[in-house]
Enzyme design. Structure first.
Site, PDB file in Angstrom:
ATOM      1  N   GLU A  14       6.346 -14.401   5.281  1.00  0.00           N
ATOM      2  CA  GLU A  14       7.890 -14.116   5.651  1.00  0.00           C
ATOM      3  C   GLU A  14       7.614 -14.983   7.228  1.00  0.00           C
ATOM      4  OE1 GLU A  14       7.222  -9.446   5.796  1.00  0.00           O
ATOM      5  OE2 GLU A  14       5.979  -9.720   6.718  1.00  0.00           O
ATOM      6  N   ASP A 218       6.103  -1.703  -2.486  1.00  0.00           N
ATOM      7  CA  ASP A 218       5.367  -1.061  -3.502  1.00  0.00           C
ATOM      8  C   ASP A 218       5.353  -0.149  -2.791  1.00  0.00           C
ATOM      9  OD1 ASP A 218       2.859  -0.131  -1.338  1.00  0.00           O
ATOM     10  OD2 ASP A 218       3.102  -2.310  -0.987  1.00  0.00           O
TER      11      ASP A 218
HETATM   12  N1  SAH Z   1      -3.350  -6.108  -1.807  1.00  0.00           N
HETATM   13  C1  SAH Z   1      -2.612  -6.687  -0.466  1.00  0.00           C
HETATM   14  C2  SAH Z   1      -2.788  -6.062   0.571  1.00  0.00           C
HETATM   15  C3  SAH Z   1      -1.560  -5.995   1.369  1.00  0.00           C
HETATM   16  S1  SAH Z   1      -1.801  -4.998   2.959  1.00  0.00           S
HETATM   17  C4  SAH Z   1      -3.320  -8.398  -1.143  1.00  0.00           C
HETATM   18  O1  SAH Z   1      -4.070  -8.247  -2.249  1.00  0.00           O
HETATM   19  O2  SAH Z   1      -2.304  -9.055  -0.117  1.00  0.00           O
HETATM   20  C5  SAH Z   1      -1.102  -6.331   3.945  1.00  0.00           C
HETATM   21  C6  SAH Z   1       0.491  -5.851   4.698  1.00  0.00           C
HETATM   22  O3  SAH Z   1       1.502  -5.363   4.280  1.00  0.00           O
HETATM   23  C7  SAH Z   1       0.083  -5.226   5.631  1.00  0.00           C
HETATM   24  O4  SAH Z   1       0.103  -6.523   7.179  1.00  0.00           O
HETATM   25  C8  SAH Z   1       1.131  -3.576   5.711  1.00  0.00           C
HETATM   26  O5  SAH Z   1       1.203  -3.919   7.006  1.00  0.00           O
HETATM   27  C9  SAH Z   1       1.500  -4.254   4.273  1.00  0.00           C
HETATM   28  N2  SAH Z   1       1.517  -3.255   3.174  1.00  0.00           N
HETATM   29  C10 SAH Z   1       2.388  -2.974   1.890  1.00  0.00           C
HETATM   30  N3  SAH Z   1       2.222  -1.670   1.795  1.00  0.00           N
HETATM   31  C11 SAH Z   1       1.253  -1.509   2.242  1.00  0.00           C
HETATM   32  C12 SAH Z   1       0.945   0.124   1.883  1.00  0.00           C
HETATM   33  N4  SAH Z   1       0.420   0.585   0.337  1.00  0.00           N
HETATM   34  N5  SAH Z   1      -0.312   0.589   2.583  1.00  0.00           N
HETATM   35  C13 SAH Z   1      -0.836  -0.376   3.880  1.00  0.00           C
HETATM   36  N6  SAH Z   1      -0.186  -1.580   3.996  1.00  0.00           N
HETATM   37  C14 SAH Z   1       0.836  -1.766   3.386  1.00  0.00           C
END
Ligand code: SAH
Length: 250
Positions: A14, A218
């Protein structure tokens, strides 16, 4: 007053998109983070990749306020959908933020931030933002934002833009159990992420407005990690370009 905008995002993808908009960028490194100073649409901005989680977000906002003297914070990022009418690609403009992992019972009620005695932090909504984003992400315009192929692949022809509550915590929510706990106990929460409430708390304490915009990447359940990658990679950066442009052009 001369406005200085602190623009934060929690994903490198982003930030890459938004950095492309910065005219005459200059980089300053503080606490391992790159603060990119310049202008977007003639407005003074500092753009920074905050990294993930509440501590990262809170320390970044504090630096933006103390060192760069910003008087408005804008946060864009992705989030897991909690309310069932929201799907991947929809947009939530925060109305207020709560920490879903704050729990000092029996000293205070669940979710209440001690000493401040608040459960929800109200968040500023920039004038006209809801209407602007509805127009920019409407079915006739979405192809211009992400490209026709991605719009088709992610089924983005009916993007919802809503103004609702957001929950934050230091947890990637990806199980039905964790999702349900939020859904049941914080029923007004539309989506979950890891930074918004921290940004809102610091801005409340410093009396600075913040605007928080989240795109659903998601559904915060067992499929979260699978859905997440392609959306973050291919679509999120174009979303943030469109959202930041909408916020900064008048
Ligand atoms: N599993 C992912 C991690 C994503 S969480 C990976 O391996 O790349 C990273 C970012 O997405 C955080 O900044 C959070 O604010 C946001 N985010 C998106 N979906 C989320 C969820 N289901 N729970 C918590 N944060 C989430």
């Amino acid at each position: 007053m001369n406005m200085i905008y602190g623009i934060m995002a929690a994903m490198p993808e982003e930030i890459e998109g938004v950095v492309k908009l910065v005219e005459n960028p200059e980089v300053k490194i503080i606490g391992g983070r790159e603060y990119i100073v310049g202008c977007i649409h003639g407005k003074k901005v500092i753009v920074v990749f905050s990294r993930w989680g509440k501590v990262a977000a809170a320390s970044t906002v504090t630096t933006l306020i103390d060192v760069f003297h910003v008087n408005q914070i804008v946060f864009t990022g992705i989030a897991g959908g909690i309310q069932s009418d929201l799907k991947v690609g929809d947009i939530v403009i925060a109305s207020r933020c709560v920490f879903h992992d704050m729990d000092t019972r029996p000293l205070n009620d669940r979710y209440v931030v001690p000493l401040i005695n608040k459960k929800y932090f109200d968040v500023h909504v920039a004038d006209g933002l809801l209407e602007n984003l509805k127009e920019i992400f409407s079915s006739k315009n979405i192809g211009d934002v992400v490209g026709d192929d991605w719009a088709k692949q992610f089924n983005l022809n009916s993007v919802l833009v809503v103004n609702r509550a957001i929950a934050s915590g230091d947890q990637f929510v990806n199980s039905q159990e964790a999702r349900n706990d939020i859904k049941v106990n914080l029923s007004e929460v539309a989506c979950v992420e890891m930074e918004g409430a921290a940004v809102a708390q610091i801005c409340f304490e410093h009396d600075i407005p913040c605007t928080i915009v989240r795109t659903i990447s998601d559904s915060a359940d067992h499929s979260a990690a699978i859905d997440f990658e392609p959306f973050a990679k291919y679509v999120a950066s174009n979303y943030s370009i469109a959202i930041i442009s909408a916020l900064l052009s008048d």
